[in-house]
Design a protein around this motif. Sequence first.
Motif, mmCIF file in Angstrom:
data_model
loop_
_atom_site.group_PDB
_atom_site.id
_atom_site.type_symbol
_atom_site.label_atom_id
_atom_site.label_comp_id
_atom_site.label_asym_id
_atom_site.label_seq_id
_atom_site.Cartn_x
_atom_site.Cartn_y
_atom_site.Cartn_z
ATOM 1 N N ALA A 475 84.939 -38.182 -15.967
ATOM 2 C CA ALA A 475 84.292 -38.767 -17.391
ATOM 3 C C ALA A 475 85.645 -40.466 -17.206
ATOM 4 N N PRO A 476 84.610 -40.986 -16.618
ATOM 5 C CA PRO A 476 85.600 -42.274 -17.556
ATOM 6 C C PRO A 476 86.361 -42.413 -18.384
ATOM 7 N N TRP A 477 85.538 -41.450 -19.980
ATOM 8 C CA TRP A 477 86.055 -41.989 -21.099
ATOM 9 C C TRP A 477 85.891 -39.999 -21.780
ATOM 10 N N LEU A 478 86.816 -40.001 -22.928
ATOM 11 C CA LEU A 478 87.439 -38.785 -23.926
ATOM 12 C C LEU A 478 87.122 -39.158 -25.488
ATOM 13 N N ARG A 479 87.275 -37.852 -25.896
ATOM 14 C CA ARG A 479 87.736 -38.839 -27.492
ATOM 15 C C ARG A 479 88.070 -37.278 -27.695
ATOM 16 N N LEU A 480 88.886 -37.178 -28.855
ATOM 17 C CA LEU A 480 89.524 -36.462 -30.051
ATOM 18 C C LEU A 480 88.568 -35.617 -30.824
ATOM 19 N N ALA A 481 88.447 -34.548 -31.058
ATOM 20 C CA ALA A 481 88.748 -33.938 -32.726
ATOM 21 C C ALA A 481 89.439 -33.186 -33.007
ATOM 22 N N SER A 482 89.952 -32.792 -34.427
ATOM 23 C CA SER A 482 90.505 -31.479 -34.623
ATOM 24 C C SER A 482 89.094 -30.539 -36.208
ATOM 25 N N ASP A 483 90.384 -29.596 -36.211
ATOM 26 C CA ASP A 483 88.716 -28.657 -36.933
ATOM 27 C C ASP A 483 89.717 -29.349 -38.542
ATOM 28 N N ARG A 484 90.614 -29.395 -38.256
ATOM 29 C CA ARG A 484 91.521 -29.194 -39.795
ATOM 30 C C ARG A 484 92.584 -30.865 -39.753
ATOM 31 N N ALA A 485 91.765 -31.284 -41.048
ATOM 32 C CA ALA A 485 93.256 -32.905 -41.396
ATOM 33 C C ALA A 485 94.647 -32.214 -40.995
ATOM 34 N N ALA A 486 94.882 -33.139 -40.169
ATOM 35 C CA ALA A 486 96.738 -32.872 -39.545
ATOM 36 C C ALA A 486 97.129 -34.308 -38.981
ATOM 37 N N THR A 487 98.942 -33.887 -39.044
ATOM 38 C CA THR A 487 99.377 -35.520 -38.713
ATOM 39 C C THR A 487 99.356 -35.347 -37.209
ATOM 40 N N LEU A 488 98.861 -35.835 -36.639
ATOM 41 C CA LEU A 488 98.698 -35.763 -34.993
ATOM 42 C C LEU A 488 99.218 -36.607 -34.292
ATOM 43 N N THR A 489 99.658 -36.300 -32.848
ATOM 44 C CA THR A 489 99.664 -36.857 -31.686
ATOM 45 C C THR A 489 99.281 -36.337 -30.885
ATOM 46 N N ALA A 490 97.889 -38.138 -29.532
ATOM 47 C CA ALA A 490 97.104 -37.308 -28.752
ATOM 48 C C ALA A 490 97.611 -38.598 -28.098
ATOM 49 N N TYR A 491 97.910 -38.159 -26.630
ATOM 50 C CA TYR A 491 99.173 -39.514 -25.472
ATOM 51 C C TYR A 491 98.321 -38.594 -24.644
ATOM 52 N N PHE A 492 97.729 -39.497 -23.317
ATOM 53 C CA PHE A 492 97.741 -39.421 -22.067
ATOM 54 C C PHE A 492 98.993 -40.472 -21.388
ATOM 55 N N HIS A 493 99.459 -39.565 -20.141
ATOM 56 C CA HIS A 493 100.124 -40.707 -19.197
ATOM 57 C C HIS A 493 99.582 -40.449 -18.287
ATOM 58 N N LEU A 494 98.593 -41.464 -16.615
ATOM 59 C CA LEU A 494 98.129 -41.773 -16.496
ATOM 60 C C LEU A 494 98.809 -42.645 -15.335
ATOM 61 N N GLY A 495 99.034 -42.024 -13.412
ATOM 62 C CA GLY A 495 99.530 -41.759 -12.650
ATOM 63 C C GLY A 495 98.112 -42.242 -11.457
ATOM 64 N N ASP A 496 99.192 -42.780 -10.473
ATOM 65 C CA ASP A 496 98.791 -43.131 -9.462
ATOM 66 C C ASP A 496 99.067 -41.844 -8.427
ATOM 67 N N ASP A 497 98.149 -41.719 -7.355
ATOM 68 C CA ASP A 497 99.285 -40.760 -5.980
ATOM 69 C C ASP A 497 100.363 -41.143 -5.806
ATOM 70 N N ALA A 498 100.830 -41.005 -5.670
ATOM 71 C CA ALA A 498 102.308 -40.990 -5.050
ATOM 72 C C ALA A 498 102.158 -40.241 -4.161
ATOM 73 N N PRO A 499 103.669 -40.696 -2.812
ATOM 74 C CA PRO A 499 104.200 -42.231 -3.138
ATOM 75 C C PRO A 499 102.691 -42.734 -2.492
ATOM 76 N N ARG A 500 103.790 -44.273 -2.699
ATOM 77 C CA ARG A 500 102.341 -45.579 -2.561
ATOM 78 C C ARG A 500 102.977 -45.697 -0.576
ATOM 79 N N SER A 501 102.168 -45.893 0.295
ATOM 80 C CA SER A 501 103.600 -46.984 1.405
ATOM 81 C C SER A 501 103.966 -48.050 1.286
ATOM 82 N N SER A 502 104.808 -48.037 2.043
ATOM 83 C CA SER A 502 105.738 -49.516 1.935
ATOM 84 C C SER A 502 106.375 -49.852 3.001
ATOM 85 N N ASP A 503 106.422 -51.228 3.954
ATOM 86 C CA ASP A 503 106.194 -52.038 4.455
ATOM 87 C C ASP A 503 107.527 -51.791 4.790
ATOM 88 N N ASP A 504 108.331 -51.004 5.571
ATOM 89 C CA ASP A 504 110.113 -50.992 5.086
ATOM 90 C C ASP A 504 110.557 -51.685 5.914
#
Length: 518
Positions: A475-504
């Motif tokens: 899916a391109p999009w995600l959304r979130l909800a909590s079952d109760r009121a709270a102070t929350l952090t929801a954070y994504f870390h997104l990355g590429d396939d690694a390592p990338r090729s390089s022109d040595d």
Amino acid sequence: MPAHRAHPLAVLLTLGLAVGTTASAGEAAAGADAKPREFSGIYPHLARFNGGGECGIGALVPWADRLWLVTYPPHATHGSADKLTAIDAALQATERPESVGGTHACRLLHRESNQLFIGPYAIAADGTVRTIDLHQLVGRMTAVARHLTDPANKVYYYDMEGAVYEVDVHSLAVTRLFAKPVPGWHGKGAYTAQGHLVIANNGDVPSGDAQVHSLAPLPAASAEDAGVLAEWDGHDWRIIARRQFTDVTGPGGIAGAPDDAAPLWAIGWDKRSVLLALRDGGAWSMFRLPKASHAFDPHHGWYTEWPRIREVGDGHLLMAMHGLLYDFPRGFRAGATAGLVPLSSHLRYLTDFCAWNGRLVLASDDASIMQNPLAGASQSNLWFGTWDALRGFGPRTGWGGPWQRDAVAAGAWSDPFLVGGFPRRVLHLVNHGDAPVVITVQADAAGDGHWSAWRAIAVPAHGYVPTILPPTLAAPWLRLASDRAATLTAYFHLGDDAPRSSDDAAFAGVAEVGDATA
């Protein structure tokens, strides 16, 4: 050699390959060659200089068989030494004698009069240039937009200090409509769609002694207030968000909305993520995207020259925002949000871009001598390349989320967050409260607004739970909800396939740590 190196193109882009000390000297050098010299898409003779503390390329438009551009200094409201430049098919640059300079980054193709408005200039289809009187059009013009009630004969100009002007496209007569109708500073985008003029600014540090004369009801104050996204229907102003926004545009691009039903897009950010605002059918909705850099974040907004969404040929729209380049879908609107795909990251101030003579052209704000005397002279240049070459810039990486230590109401869905197009993805959930919560994650698999449950994640009181998103979650999009009121952090870390090729081989002459010789 190490497995991951900076691509040589990225090095050239960072350096800008400015040669010479003035634009005219560079042009003379190019004229001596039968074919201009080019290094990985950079033509040194096209480097632009203005003798000031900064020399960015504010706007770039193909028109009248030329590629037109304007440069800008840091703060010139009544003109400067900067030039309107026309580049021909042989890559020979001509600085136009009508140039009056100033700090401008606006452009509009006015359909009815068949003119290009770029900075304070009106350029006819035959290349004739007229100049708007800078004693009347005072300021740093960052956007030109179609008129609400008389689009055939007038346009709006929007000033970085906040003023809104009306300009007659025939006589170039200027009328100031508003001194500063909404809060926030450092004006950026303006666009007309669905019967409204929408403007944006991205700072909260006043320029000079200018004052806010807000004509819109102000929302409740917040510690995060900075910048604004606001709209005007010809009678009343309304604030959409007190957040930092930059470009405002739509599928018609710099020619304006094709019809009254066309959607409008605005890009901005807050501390959590990049913001993508959509106005469709008279209703606003907000989407969130990752950042690839925090360098653009300060509240003054000065480090954002100039995020854009713009057509670049072959049906592609390119979006540049917070260090990421995206393939932006022309049909992006409510119920049709699929197709927004990251291409690469970068480390530049990309100021404008377009397609010209079969190539993609990127403009920039390359080197400034402000607090950087080693640069020698402020300068910027163009890069000529292809759409496919963009994928060879930096890796597709980013981070952000819908919540960052936020008070979240029970059952309230977050803004959708983009995760599609990134091969490696992790969701970090933190519960800052005293009671456990269950976070439900939903996915919009087709970008059509139909959400389905993906997973429920239990997070203990004062707990942290990471979750790797599998490749099967397409899916391109995600959304979130909590079952109760709270102070929350929801954070994504997104990355590429690694390592990338390089022109040595390109780095064969560079010594490694521990080498006795290069």
